[in-house]
Design a protein around this motif. Structure first.
Motif, PDB file in Angstrom:
ATOM      1  N   HIS A  45     -52.827 -29.392  19.507  1.00  0.00           N
ATOM      2  CA  HIS A  45     -51.686 -29.575  18.614  1.00  0.00           C
ATOM      3  C   HIS A  45     -51.948 -28.859  17.290  1.00  0.00           C
ATOM      4  O   HIS A  45     -51.907 -29.444  16.215  1.00  0.00           O
ATOM      5  CB  HIS A  45     -51.443 -31.067  18.356  1.00  0.00           C
ATOM      6  CG  HIS A  45     -51.101 -31.822  19.600  1.00  0.00           C
ATOM      7  ND1 HIS A  45     -49.836 -31.845  20.133  1.00  0.00           N
ATOM      8  CD2 HIS A  45     -51.878 -32.579  20.431  1.00  0.00           C
ATOM      9  CE1 HIS A  45     -49.817 -32.596  21.230  1.00  0.00           C
ATOM     10  NE2 HIS A  45     -51.044 -33.045  21.429  1.00  0.00           N
ATOM     11  N   SER A  47     -54.136 -26.566  14.423  1.00  0.00           N
ATOM     12  CA  SER A  47     -55.456 -26.662  13.807  1.00  0.00           C
ATOM     13  C   SER A  47     -55.759 -28.100  13.422  1.00  0.00           C
ATOM     14  O   SER A  47     -54.903 -28.838  12.952  1.00  0.00           O
ATOM     15  CB  SER A  47     -55.501 -25.765  12.561  1.00  0.00           C
ATOM     16  OG  SER A  47     -56.738 -25.914  11.905  1.00  0.00           O
ATOM     17  N   TRP A  49     -57.913 -29.001  11.097  1.00  0.00           N
ATOM     18  CA  TRP A  49     -58.277 -29.156   9.684  1.00  0.00           C
ATOM     19  C   TRP A  49     -57.633 -28.048   8.854  1.00  0.00           C
ATOM     20  O   TRP A  49     -57.604 -26.896   9.288  1.00  0.00           O
ATOM     21  CB  TRP A  49     -59.796 -29.106   9.526  1.00  0.00           C
ATOM     22  CG  TRP A  49     -60.227 -29.485   8.137  1.00  0.00           C
ATOM     23  CD1 TRP A  49     -60.509 -28.649   7.103  1.00  0.00           C
ATOM     24  CD2 TRP A  49     -60.395 -30.803   7.642  1.00  0.00           C
ATOM     25  NE1 TRP A  49     -60.840 -29.347   5.986  1.00  0.00           N
ATOM     26  CE2 TRP A  49     -60.785 -30.685   6.285  1.00  0.00           C
ATOM     27  CE3 TRP A  49     -60.245 -32.076   8.195  1.00  0.00           C
ATOM     28  CZ2 TRP A  49     -61.035 -31.785   5.485  1.00  0.00           C
ATOM     29  CZ3 TRP A  49     -60.499 -33.167   7.404  1.00  0.00           C
ATOM     30  CH2 TRP A  49     -60.893 -33.018   6.068  1.00  0.00           C
ATOM     31  N   PRO A  51     -56.040 -31.789   7.819  1.00  0.00           N
ATOM     32  CA  PRO A  51     -55.012 -32.616   8.460  1.00  0.00           C
ATOM     33  C   PRO A  51     -53.718 -32.602   7.658  1.00  0.00           C
ATOM     34  O   PRO A  51     -53.727 -32.434   6.436  1.00  0.00           O
ATOM     35  CB  PRO A  51     -55.642 -34.012   8.473  1.00  0.00           C
ATOM     36  CG  PRO A  51     -56.636 -33.994   7.358  1.00  0.00           C
ATOM     37  CD  PRO A  51     -57.158 -32.592   7.286  1.00  0.00           C
ATOM     38  N   SER A  52     -52.630 -32.805   8.352  1.00  0.00           N
ATOM     39  CA  SER A  52     -51.330 -32.825   7.688  1.00  0.00           C
ATOM     40  C   SER A  52     -51.169 -34.107   6.880  1.00  0.00           C
ATOM     41  O   SER A  52     -51.883 -35.094   7.091  1.00  0.00           O
ATOM     42  CB  SER A  52     -50.213 -32.720   8.725  1.00  0.00           C
ATOM     43  OG  SER A  52     -50.226 -33.858   9.575  1.00  0.00           O
ATOM     44  N   LEU A  53     -50.213 -34.071   5.954  1.00  0.00           N
ATOM     45  CA  LEU A  53     -49.961 -35.246   5.119  1.00  0.00           C
ATOM     46  C   LEU A  53     -49.528 -36.433   5.970  1.00  0.00           C
ATOM     47  O   LEU A  53     -49.960 -37.573   5.737  1.00  0.00           O
ATOM     48  CB  LEU A  53     -48.882 -34.917   4.084  1.00  0.00           C
ATOM     49  CG  LEU A  53     -48.469 -36.068   3.147  1.00  0.00           C
ATOM     50  CD1 LEU A  53     -49.662 -36.540   2.328  1.00  0.00           C
ATOM     51  CD2 LEU A  53     -47.321 -35.633   2.242  1.00  0.00           C
ATOM     52  N   GLY A  54     -48.698 -36.165   6.980  1.00  0.00           N
ATOM     53  CA  GLY A  54     -48.249 -37.253   7.850  1.00  0.00           C
ATOM     54  C   GLY A  54     -49.400 -37.895   8.602  1.00  0.00           C
ATOM     55  O   GLY A  54     -49.451 -39.112   8.773  1.00  0.00           O
ATOM     56  N   SER A  55     -50.352 -37.059   9.051  1.00  0.00           N
ATOM     57  CA  SER A  55     -51.509 -37.586   9.768  1.00  0.00           C
ATOM     58  C   SER A  55     -52.369 -38.457   8.866  1.00  0.00           C
ATOM     59  O   SER A  55     -52.836 -39.525   9.265  1.00  0.00           O
ATOM     60  CB  SER A  55     -52.335 -36.433  10.333  1.00  0.00           C
ATOM     61  OG  SER A  55     -53.511 -36.912  10.947  1.00  0.00           O
TER      62      SER A  55
END
Length: 351
Positions: A45, A47, A49, A51-55
């Motif tokens: 899904h 990269s 790193w 991490p996204s803000l949602g994650s």
């Protein structure tokens, strides 16, 4: 859910029920969870790193939820670690009034949250139907969506009735049409109250029926079963996943008068007759059955309440596992041909 069931298996004795629950829980896993077990490559899904803000927010929310649950558990169940005795002590740190007030506060809001969650899933499914290419396939997907959405909303609506049984005021606030829908399908048992034992018994002591036999009606000997509590010095038997049917039914019988368990009079009759098949349900080891040489002349049953003993309650020598208190007579003394026994057997067609 699997972890909960494993903990219950390790600390309880609920035969195969927890194993069935684990099997059902695994059936809810999708390909993302079981793909590696089946030897399928894991989909990437993007990269990993940074991490996204949602994650990040999702992880923080999850950790916060676990932290709150842990804090509330420690606070409201008075968890304390006794290093001297190497025990984890617990006690209920809230009153019945506080509990009912909390239920009244959260029951209907929980219904609202569930409704919003279900609505979101239905809208997402509808959007996916709209994205299907081709007029025919879009129509086919929409038809499936309409059928499944209608069935899901209907099940959700009727499930609110048993869900709110635990708080009667909230149950009375439900739309009358929901009660009518539930009444129309109740006989099919489409929905029911959550949990195998939704209302726990034995909080004020575990009720147990103790059978006693005698040859003269004056000197009585207790009849010990293989699995259920009886002798206070006997350790609880670990039986899972086996289900000892007679011991299990005797526990249910202890929750009410003997009239609610008509089979109990038949059990007494067979023991008075000395039937080997029935005796083997009590003790497979014949030597442990006190009347293996000759059936008892009289049988009666007493109702006790049992509690586990704490280490400090033990006296010098082997400490008893249980302490018990006599409550009342469960079944009067009877013998073969006794009018009371004969009447009960005839009444329930067991003779």
């Amino acid at each position: 859910q699997v972890l909960l069931q494993v903990l219950i298996i390790l600390t309880g004795n609920y035969n195969f029920f927890n194993v069935l629950t684990i099997v059902l829980a695994f059936s809810l896993l999708d390909e993302e969870h079981v793909g590696r077990w089946l030897g399928r490559p894991r989909r990437r899904h993007g990269s990993g790193w940074p991490p996204s803000l949602g994650s990040v927010l999702g992880t923080l929310l999850e950790l916060s939820t676990y932290g709150l649950l842990l804090c509330w558990t420690v606070r409201y169940f008075g968890l304390e670690l006794d290093w001297d005795r190497k025990l984890l002590d617990s006690k209920v740190a809230f009153t019945y009034h506080e509990f009912t007030t909390w239920l009244r506060t959260v029951t209907l809001p929980l219904v609202g949250v569930a409704f919003l969650s279900l609505s979101w899933e239905i809208l997402v499914a509808m959007y996916r139907c709209a994205c299907v290419r081709g007029c025919f396939w879009k129509l086919w997907a929409t038809l499936q969506w309409a059928i499944m959405a209608t069935a899901t909303v209907g099940l959700f609506a009727v499930s609110l009735v048993p869900f709110t049984y635990i708080e009667h005021e909230s149950n009375g606030k439900l739309w009358p049409g929901i009660h009518q829908m539930f009444g129309a399908v109740e006989r099919f048992q489409v929905v029911n109250s959550y949990g195998l034992f939704r209302r726990m018994t034995g909080v004020g002591g575990r009720p147990e029926v103790i059978l006693e036999g005698s040859y003269d009606g004056h000197s009585w000997t207790e009849i010990e079963f293989m699995y259920k509590p009886g002798n206070v010095s006997a350790a609880p038997a670990v039986v899972a996943p086996h289900q000892p049917r007679l011991d299990w039914q005797l526990w249910f019988a202890a929750l009410g008068p003997h009239q609610g368990s008509p089979w109990f009079s038949a059990l007494l009759l067979r023991l008075l007759q000395g039937q080997p098949d029935v005796i083997r349900l009590v003790q497979t080891d014949e030597s442990r059955y006190p009347f293996h040489t000759r059936p008892p002349t009289f049988l009666r049953a007493q109702l006790y309440k049992y509690w586990f003993t704490a280490p400090s309650e033990g006296s010098p020598g082997p400490a008893p596992w249980w302490r018990r208190q006599h409550v009342q007579e469960f079944f009067p003394a009877v013998s073969l041909g006794d009018p009371t026994l004969e009447s009960l057997l005839s009444q329930h067609g067991l003779k």
